[in-house]
Design a protein around this motif. Sequence first.
Motif, PDB file in Angstrom:
ATOM      1  N   VAL A  12       0.937  -1.506   3.832  1.00  0.00           N
ATOM      2  CA  VAL A  12      -0.140  -0.597   3.434  1.00  0.00           C
ATOM      3  C   VAL A  12       0.371   0.324   2.323  1.00  0.00           C
ATOM      4  N   PRO A  13      -0.198   0.219   1.130  1.00  0.00           N
ATOM      5  CA  PRO A  13       0.223   1.111   0.045  1.00  0.00           C
ATOM      6  C   PRO A  13      -0.272   2.537   0.274  1.00  0.00           C
ATOM      7  N   LEU A  14       0.557   3.489  -0.083  1.00  0.00           N
ATOM      8  CA  LEU A  14       0.248   4.910   0.118  1.00  0.00           C
ATOM      9  C   LEU A  14       0.420   5.651  -1.194  1.00  0.00           C
ATOM     10  N   ARG A  15      -0.348   6.687  -1.349  1.00  0.00           N
ATOM     11  CA  ARG A  15      -0.227   7.492  -2.574  1.00  0.00           C
ATOM     12  C   ARG A  15      -0.603   8.929  -2.244  1.00  0.00           C
ATOM     13  N   ALA A  16       0.072   9.862  -2.881  1.00  0.00           N
ATOM     14  CA  ALA A  16      -0.274  11.272  -2.684  1.00  0.00           C
ATOM     15  C   ALA A  16      -1.716  11.508  -3.115  1.00  0.00           C
ATOM     16  N   THR A  21      -2.895  -5.515   1.287  1.00  0.00           N
ATOM     17  CA  THR A  21      -1.879  -4.914   2.132  1.00  0.00           C
ATOM     18  C   THR A  21      -0.686  -5.853   2.313  1.00  0.00           C
ATOM     19  N   THR A  69       3.803  -4.661  -1.242  1.00  0.00           N
ATOM     20  CA  THR A  69       3.195  -3.512  -1.907  1.00  0.00           C
ATOM     21  C   THR A  69       3.043  -2.310  -0.982  1.00  0.00           C
ATOM     22  N   GLY A  70       3.569  -2.383   0.221  1.00  0.00           N
ATOM     23  CA  GLY A  70       3.382  -1.284   1.153  1.00  0.00           C
ATOM     24  C   GLY A  70       4.278  -0.109   0.838  1.00  0.00           C
ATOM     25  N   GLY A  71       3.988   1.018   1.472  1.00  0.00           N
ATOM     26  CA  GLY A  71       4.770   2.230   1.283  1.00  0.00           C
ATOM     27  C   GLY A  71       4.286   3.054   0.118  1.00  0.00           C
ATOM     28  N   PHE A  72       5.040   4.089  -0.158  1.00  0.00           N
ATOM     29  CA  PHE A  72       4.596   5.055  -1.156  1.00  0.00           C
ATOM     30  C   PHE A  72       4.693   4.538  -2.583  1.00  0.00           C
ATOM     31  N   ILE A  73       3.651   4.809  -3.308  1.00  0.00           N
ATOM     32  CA  ILE A  73       3.643   4.599  -4.748  1.00  0.00           C
ATOM     33  C   ILE A  73       3.915   5.974  -5.357  1.00  0.00           C
ATOM     34  N   VAL A  81      -2.612  10.255   0.930  1.00  0.00           N
ATOM     35  CA  VAL A  81      -1.770  10.930   1.924  1.00  0.00           C
ATOM     36  C   VAL A  81      -1.494  12.354   1.459  1.00  0.00           C
ATOM     37  N   ALA A 107       3.207  14.234  -2.021  1.00  0.00           N
ATOM     38  CA  ALA A 107       2.217  14.341  -0.949  1.00  0.00           C
ATOM     39  C   ALA A 107       2.071  15.784  -0.467  1.00  0.00           C
ATOM     40  N   LEU A 144     -10.271   0.608   1.796  1.00  0.00           N
ATOM     41  CA  LEU A 144      -9.009   0.922   1.120  1.00  0.00           C
ATOM     42  C   LEU A 144      -9.069   0.456  -0.321  1.00  0.00           C
ATOM     43  N   TYR A 145      -8.927   1.398  -1.216  1.00  0.00           N
ATOM     44  CA  TYR A 145      -8.950   1.080  -2.637  1.00  0.00           C
ATOM     45  C   TYR A 145      -7.570   1.394  -3.210  1.00  0.00           C
ATOM     46  N   GLN A 146      -6.850   0.404  -3.549  1.00  0.00           N
ATOM     47  CA  GLN A 146      -5.505   0.527  -4.135  1.00  0.00           C
ATOM     48  C   GLN A 146      -4.490   1.104  -3.149  1.00  0.00           C
ATOM     49  N   ALA A 147      -4.685   2.307  -2.674  1.00  0.00           N
ATOM     50  CA  ALA A 147      -3.699   2.910  -1.769  1.00  0.00           C
ATOM     51  C   ALA A 147      -4.371   3.977  -0.921  1.00  0.00           C
TER      52      ALA A 147
END
Lengths: 78, 422
Positions: free
Chosen positions: B351-355, A2, A6-10, B329, A16, B323-326
Amino acid sequence: MTSGATGGFIGNLEDAFAPPAAGGCCGSPAATDEAPAEVNADAVSCCGSAPAAKEAADTGCCGKAPATTSTPASGCCG
Amino acid sequence: MTSPPTRSEPPSPRGPAVEPDLSAVLQRVDVQRMRATVAELAADRFQGRRVGTPGGQAAGTWLADRLRELGPDVRLEPFHVKDVRELYRTPVLRWIDGHGTHDCEHRRDFVEHLASADLPDPRSAPLANATATDLHGRWVLAPADEWVQTTQRAELEGAAGVLMARGTDADGWMPKMIAGPPRRSVPVIAVRTDLHQQLADAVESGEVTVTASMPLRAVSAEAANVHAHLPIGEGGPRVLLTAHYDGVGDDPERRLPGAADNASGVAAVLEAAFILNKCLTAPVDLAVSFLDAEEAGAWGSAHHVTDLPTGIQVINLDGAAQLYQAAAVEAGGPAHHLLAVLDQAGRRTGVPLRAGAMASDNRRYAAAGHAAIGIGMGMPGYQTPAETPDRVESDTLTAAARLLIAAVWLLAHPTATVPAVG
């Protein structure tokens, strides 16, 4: 895991609203190799019977591809 | 370990006079407090927290008491749930072939199929392939891709029951579920894939007798959501943080503690509410709901949406354990602004996020027209006896709580947020 870098949307934020399916039926276990026919049958009553829930279920994960190990779906249908 | 219900500082519902900045607020997250909440909810006395059980009801009461430590406006919202599948006795499965008797272990070797008819007592009958000309009085092996058709034929011909194939999770467990498809008129049992193949081989080479029971019934249950209204200041955006607290419940002879799904999510939401309640001064009309009966079909949120005001923004957390990778969401309803804020919160907290699909209570809120986002941060041991508190990662709990805090903080400070997309 974390770090601030690297935070936020990938990827695309808008994805989404139509995320890729992560579970066969909602809540499918990660490594279950259920046959597609069973997945589809289980999806029938997935998120309850209310029309809104059915719509949500139909447009969501229910009845789609099996889950991957890394992204276990959560239990809309238990 | 820090006790989950207690606060170490005097109550200050409106927060301090001078609000600390976000980074300082985030540092106040207490992972031991969250771990204590997870351990409490996963404890024996709550029995896996299935809706309507004494353990489930006690868990709701316990959470209401925790929320009352944050403010007086806490209420239980009772409602009724039908058709919850209940395994009321440990089922049995064994077979006898030319090599002897093979006893199977429930939830390791076989598991209830939720379409199954109730079979209280063991039934012994010869085993047949689905290709047999007569299925009457026989247990039937359903091919992997034809269980529905096989079950229909089994019903028509009066078969003893159906054995279909199912895999296991990475730990060799067959997860438990309590809501599923309509019930059939014959017993249906899911057998571990390799054992199913063994049975297929055995029946090809000789006579096989199967003895099995499936004590599975549909019950009604009294459920209760737990709601807290925790407004900070006057006005401000309406924000609802949710997590379901129910589980699938213990088996008759085995604990299913439900630490990840969703004691972990509840712990992170409770911690976020605690920190926001203490630190935030910018106005937010904050509410927290711990929902019941999600595992039975997301009925807690279905009930809640009927009396929810318009203009509320919902963030639902289901799983905060690994938490694995992201984080996954899923957004629904008019959630473009909320999604942009969550993206910003992810950046602020790392915190990484992904659809990713989040088939949880968030869908009920979205379907009712509310801006709703579901977040999932992993469920090791999902709905099995291996879903224990030790598998809930501290880093993930911390990340989840910080993400929620940052999102609400940014909603309360609109000048600090990024523009909405779409």
